[in-house]
Design a protein around this motif. Structure first.
Motif, PDB file in Angstrom:
ATOM      1  N   GLN A   6      30.709  38.641  34.103  1.00 20.58           N
ATOM      2  CA  GLN A   6      30.458  39.865  34.537  1.00 20.58           C
ATOM      3  C   GLN A   6      30.021  39.914  36.135  1.00 20.58           C
ATOM      4  N   ALA A   7      29.355  39.038  36.504  1.00 24.84           N
ATOM      5  CA  ALA A   7      28.973  38.912  37.976  1.00 24.84           C
ATOM      6  C   ALA A   7      30.197  38.825  38.936  1.00 24.84           C
ATOM      7  N   GLU A   8      31.262  37.758  38.481  1.00 26.42           N
ATOM      8  CA  GLU A   8      32.535  38.019  39.239  1.00 26.42           C
ATOM      9  C   GLU A   8      33.316  38.968  39.302  1.00 26.42           C
ATOM     10  N   GLN A   9      33.314  39.682  38.235  1.00 25.13           N
ATOM     11  CA  GLN A   9      34.281  40.812  37.938  1.00 25.13           C
ATOM     12  C   GLN A   9      33.443  41.910  38.778  1.00 25.13           C
ATOM     13  N   ASP A  10      32.087  41.915  38.755  1.00 26.04           N
ATOM     14  CA  ASP A  10      31.308  43.103  39.694  1.00 26.04           C
ATOM     15  C   ASP A  10      31.703  42.680  41.379  1.00 26.04           C
ATOM     16  N   ARG A  11      31.505  41.253  41.449  1.00 23.37           N
ATOM     17  CA  ARG A  11      31.776  41.021  42.991  1.00 23.37           C
ATOM     18  C   ARG A  11      33.214  41.441  43.343  1.00 23.37           C
ATOM     19  N   ILE A  12      34.374  41.192  42.700  1.00 20.36           N
ATOM     20  CA  ILE A  12      35.576  41.367  43.036  1.00 20.36           C
ATOM     21  C   ILE A  12      35.882  42.795  43.170  1.00 20.36           C
ATOM     22  N   ALA A  13      35.209  43.637  42.139  1.00 19.56           N
ATOM     23  CA  ALA A  13      35.266  45.090  42.085  1.00 19.56           C
ATOM     24  C   ALA A  13      34.572  45.648  43.390  1.00 19.56           C
ATOM     25  N   ALA A  14      33.506  45.168  43.908  1.00 20.05           N
ATOM     26  CA  ALA A  14      32.801  45.639  44.893  1.00 20.05           C
ATOM     27  C   ALA A  14      33.562  45.524  46.323  1.00 20.05           C
ATOM     28  N   ALA A  68      38.703  58.118  39.581  1.00 22.04           N
ATOM     29  CA  ALA A  68      39.217  57.318  40.530  1.00 22.04           C
ATOM     30  C   ALA A  68      39.382  55.781  40.235  1.00 22.04           C
ATOM     31  N   CYS A  69      40.549  55.295  40.118  1.00 24.35           N
ATOM     32  CA  CYS A  69      40.863  53.744  39.648  1.00 24.35           C
ATOM     33  C   CYS A  69      41.676  53.363  40.432  1.00 24.35           C
ATOM     34  N   LYS A  70      41.790  52.061  40.655  1.00 26.74           N
ATOM     35  CA  LYS A  70      42.685  51.248  41.504  1.00 26.74           C
ATOM     36  C   LYS A  70      43.083  50.042  40.468  1.00 26.74           C
ATOM     37  N   GLU A  71      44.343  49.637  40.796  1.00 22.02           N
ATOM     38  CA  GLU A  71      45.061  48.493  40.036  1.00 22.02           C
ATOM     39  C   GLU A  71      44.696  47.354  41.262  1.00 22.02           C
ATOM     40  N   PHE A 102      46.639  33.835  40.182  1.00 23.40           N
ATOM     41  CA  PHE A 102      46.735  35.204  40.472  1.00 23.40           C
ATOM     42  C   PHE A 102      46.417  35.989  39.206  1.00 23.40           C
ATOM     43  N   TYR A 103      45.585  37.186  39.067  1.00 26.44           N
ATOM     44  CA  TYR A 103      45.362  37.940  38.192  1.00 26.44           C
ATOM     45  C   TYR A 103      45.471  39.589  38.647  1.00 26.44           C
ATOM     46  N   VAL A 104      45.635  40.292  37.552  1.00 26.40           N
ATOM     47  CA  VAL A 104      45.811  41.888  37.679  1.00 26.40           C
ATOM     48  C   VAL A 104      44.725  42.409  36.965  1.00 26.40           C
ATOM     49  N   ALA A 105      44.091  43.465  37.445  1.00 27.62           N
ATOM     50  CA  ALA A 105      43.008  44.010  36.870  1.00 27.62           C
ATOM     51  C   ALA A 105      42.980  45.717  37.242  1.00 27.62           C
ATOM     52  N   ILE A 106      42.266  46.536  36.577  1.00 30.10           N
ATOM     53  CA  ILE A 106      41.768  47.799  37.119  1.00 30.10           C
ATOM     54  C   ILE A 106      40.552  47.941  37.224  1.00 30.10           C
ATOM     55  N   ILE A 107      40.062  48.500  38.412  1.00 29.88           N
ATOM     56  CA  ILE A 107      38.570  49.016  38.577  1.00 29.88           C
ATOM     57  C   ILE A 107      38.691  50.468  38.841  1.00 29.88           C
ATOM     58  N   LYS A 128      33.636  49.575  39.391  1.00 27.39           N
ATOM     59  CA  LYS A 128      33.262  48.716  38.087  1.00 27.39           C
ATOM     60  C   LYS A 128      34.696  48.245  37.525  1.00 27.39           C
ATOM     61  N   TRP A 129      34.577  46.969  36.790  1.00 23.99           N
ATOM     62  CA  TRP A 129      35.683  46.517  36.265  1.00 23.99           C
ATOM     63  C   TRP A 129      36.004  47.313  34.983  1.00 23.99           C
ATOM     64  N   ALA A 130      37.310  47.916  34.873  1.00 23.86           N
ATOM     65  CA  ALA A 130      37.664  48.740  33.982  1.00 23.86           C
ATOM     66  C   ALA A 130      38.715  47.955  32.901  1.00 23.86           C
TER      67      ALA A 130
END
Length: 144
Positions: free
Chosen positions: A51-59, A100-103, A116-121, A129-131
């Motif tokens: 969660q901390a990694e995801q929060d950091r990447i999203a921020a 409002a979201c971003k890939e 490499f990875y793909v995610a939605i925030i 936030k990670w979605a």
């Protein structure tokens, strides 16, 4: 790390229980209970690290425009996993206000290679936030 830590805790719990009781069944039960608690604690810790990694990447990715690239990194408070770093870019916008979201596409850089990875925030007030429900089983395992 999962099994080794849990197994070690279970063996230690069984050994400690053997000192208290001569009943092998009771000692085994105590050992299994300690192993189960250790495994659950480790999984909880891993979820918090992820969660901390995801929060950091999203921020880092949240303020970026499509096509912009930025570096992200994280230094974990608890050394369950290695500190990590990489790059992140926004590949497309999804939704509209107030949804409002971003890939994003992000890398995790090891000493000699990148993954490499793909995610939605998505934006939640001022915070991104990670979605993604399951961003990458290979990356996060079954723990999100």
């Amino acid at each position: 790390m999962h099994e080794g830590t849990a197994d070690l805790a279970g063996v230690g719990g069984a050994a400690a229980a053997s000192a208290v009781t001569k009943n092998a069944l009771v000692a085994t039960g105590i050992g299994l209970g300690v192993r189960s608690a250790a495994s659950a604690g480790l999984q909880y810790g891993e979820r918090k690290v992820h969660q901390a990694e995801q929060d950091r990447i999203a921020a880092v990715a949240g303020p970026l425009a499509v096509g912009q690239v930025a570096r992200w990194d994280i230094a974990h408070d608890v050394p369950i996993e290695a500190d990590e770093q990489g790059q992140v870019t926004v590949s497309r916008l999804i939704g509209a206000a107030p949804l409002a979201c971003k890939e994003i596409v992000f890398s995790v850089e090891a000493e000699k290679d990148k993954a490499f990875y793909v995610a939605i925030i998505c934006q939640n007030g001022e915070t991104w936030k990670w979605a993604s429900a399951e961003p990458a089983t290979e990356r996060w395992g079954s723990l999100q």
